[in-house]
Design a protein around this motif. Structure first.
Motif: not given
Length: 562
Positions: A290-308
């Motif tokens: 995960t990483y933080e951006e715009d105050g939210a926590v994001w899952f790097r799902s695009s590293d695992y086949g998701d489109d974003k």
RNA sequence: GCGCCUGUAGCUCAGGGGAUAGAGCAACGGACUUCUAAUCCGUGGGCCGCAGGUUCGAUUCCUGCCAGGCGCGCCA
């Protein structure tokens, strides 16, 4: 007896090995022997079984398919066919057609009768634990038509898997922790205040169905003493709990009326209370998913086949549905299930990429989660689509449907198409008590079987007599066609389970019933020919068992008279 | 614009590298001294959306196009 198939493929394989040993076929073909194809031909004139193996070997063997087939048949003839195969022919472009013996027919009928209600089951799944999650409607209103389709498909799939040797469970995920439940609470509270005579505004995004008001009214009737003494926040909380349990009971009742029973109703809120979501997010952060951006926590799902990439914790600190849902899927796997099947509506197809990415990040093997997307249902009345508008609150609920259409018809109609196809549900046809209605047609075949036994009893034919009947007198084309179909039930159940295709078994049931009706017309069961009468009663007994078993697996009743 | 699903007989749909592409309904023609005629038997009806590609072989697999349905949020 059940091993006819296996014994045929084994003898094809050994014939091919023999041909290689004697240099009639080149050794390259041996690498193609792992899976000898053996199919049940669509056209009964092509025998009980057919193998296109010679066609698939033609390229490697550098010989014409028919020539290869002839060599194999020659070799098999020399080795002997065993008790169940009568003849093997080379046909068409190079098929080998296997015709089975009268002994096979007799033993098939005996097998069905001795296995009785277990006939159709196999142990293919070897006890693998599968969790099928379906319906999982938000607890904010009545179940709708797509929920009803999901219920029929999911429940049938669980039955098919259990019949195929898997240990399958059904589960309903209750989203009782999200914003939608708060909106429901606010809507009920507004109605409550209005009922009390207060000038209280109805929330803009509130639920407008008449049931919301009914809930408020019932809560007031039962608990007004307590509610009156509460402050607004406390009253809202109370009404939320009241509405939740009201709606869950309602959904359960609707599903039970439909013969759909869930092994477990899994509460999202209880999952959250265990801290599973927080600990999962912490784990993900530590692992760098995960990483933080715009105050939210994001899952790097695009590293695992998701489109974003996907937000899992919003900037206001609340979770999106992705986090608890992923924690929920891990919980399922933690309970010992090795295969998860989610059945979702057509508006959720983007969901799969997120869940797959999450499970992949956590190291679960590919294929652990399977997502089945059901397509839309259009209700048709008098050839016209029934108009539904969710915004205006005009939608037909599952209860409305079951009020109009018998449960058996509804279940059958919902599974009779491929899950990936849009479904036109013809209300007139589902209600019809005529030959056009496939459900009636199948049930009528079963009722006819029962009627024959009532007649036998009236003519004082003892069950002991036909139970020991000599079946070798059978052999009419409509009898062998029927037995051939009955023989394939275990294969059909397994194929429907593995392909996640309940429609396959619905189609099988219809074809089986058709063959029974033909037999009934062509062959008088109870006649002056006593030996034949007894043999045919045994056959009808077996047919009744197969019809009953196939109806049970799709959750449709098997009436004894109609 | 992107994603998912669909396109097969007049209608609703099966099938899914391989034999003459199937079923039900509708149309037409037959079958009840009968265990339920709520049934059965027969006839007609097809550029498998279009165009390429892969293959010994494509309706089936791949690509593109056309048409329809549904989605595309720090909603679930």
């Amino acid at each position: 007896m059940e091993q006819v198939r296996a014994s045929i493929t084994r003898s094809i394989e050994s014939a091919i090995r023999q041909l290689v040993d004697s240099n009639k076929l080149c050794a390259d073909v041996l690498s193609n022997l792992s899976n000898i194809p053996l199919e049940v031909p669509k056209d009964p004139r092509h025998g009980e079984f057919a193998s296109p193996v010679a066609l698939s070997l033609a390229a490697v063997a550098r010989k014409a398919p028919r020539e290869i087939a002839s060599l194999i048949v020659e070799e098999m003839t020399a080795a002997g066919f065993g008790p169940y195969v009568d003849t093997v022919d080379v046909a068409g472009p190079g098929f080998m057609n296997f015709r089975l013996s009268a002994k096979w027919l007799v033993d098939t009928v005996d097998l069905i009768r001795s296995m009785d209600e277990e006939y159709g089951q196999t142990d293919y799944g070897r006890g693998e634990r599968v969790l099928v999650e379906f319906v999982s409607a938000n607890p904010v209103g009545p179940l709708n038509i797509v929920n009803a389709r999901a219920a029929a498909v999911g429940d049938t799939l669980v039955r098919l898997l259990n019949a195929s040797g898997y240990r399958a469970s059904s589960e309903f995920y209750v989203n009782d922790a999200g914003r939608q439940v708060s909106t429901l609470a606010e809507s009920v509270f507004a109605h409550y205040m209005q009922l009390k005579g207060a000038d209280y505004p109805f929330p803009e995004d509130g639920y407008r169905g008449a049931y919301v008001r009914d809930i408020a009214k019932q809560a007031m009737e039962e608990h007004d003493d307590r509610l009156s003494g509460m402050g607004p926040d406390e009253a809202r909380d109370f009404l939320r709990e009241y509405a939740l349990s009201y709606i869950l009971d309602w959904q359960k009742t609707s599903l039970e009326a439909y013969d759909v029973h869930f092994d477990r109703w899994f509460s999202e809120r209880k999952l959250r209370e265990t801290g599973a979501v927080e600990s999962m997010i912490r784990e993900m952060a530590e692992a760098g998913y995960t990483y933080e951006e715009d105050g939210a926590v994001w899952f790097r799902s695009s590293d695992y086949g998701d489109d974003k990439d996907r937000v899992i914790v919003k900037s206001d600190g609340l979770y999106t549905y992705v986090a608890p849902d992923l924690a929920y899927h891990r919980d399922k796997l933690g309970r010992g299930f090795t295969k998860l099947i989610d059945i979702l509506g057509p508006d959720h197809h983007g969901y799969e990429g997120r869940m797959q990415a999450g499970l992949q990040a956590f190291g679960y093997p590919e294929g652990t989660l399977e997502v089945l997307i059901l397509q839309l249902v259009t209700l048709m009345r008098d050839g016209e689509p029934v108009k539904m508008s969710k915004r205006a609150g005009e939608f037909i609920t599952m209860d409305d449907l079951l009020e109009e259409v018998p449960k058996d018809a509804a279940r059958y109609f919902f599974i009779m198409r491929n899950t990936s196809s849009h479904l036109d549900f013809d209300l007139n046809l589902a209600k019809a008590q005529t030959t056009d209605n496939p459900v009636w047609y199948i049930q009528y075949a079963h009722a006819r079987c029962c009627s024959i036994f009532r007649q036998a009893e009236a003519e004082r034919i003892q069950p002991e007599a036909w139970e020991r009947a000599d079946l070798s007198v059978l052999g009419h084309a409509s009898e062998t066609d029927l037995v051939r179909k009955m023989a394939s039930l275990p294969d059909e159940v397994l194929a429907a389970a593995c392909e996640r295709a309940p429609s396959r078994i619905a189609k099988y049931a219809l074809e089986l019933a058709g063959l029974f009706h033909s037999f009934y017309t062509e062959c008088r069961v109870i006649s002056d020919d006593e030996a034949m009468s007894l043999a045919r009663l045994a056959l009808v007994d077996a047919a009744r068992t197969v019809l009953r078993n196939v109806l049970r697996v799709i959750g449709v009743s098997a009436p004894e008279r109609m």
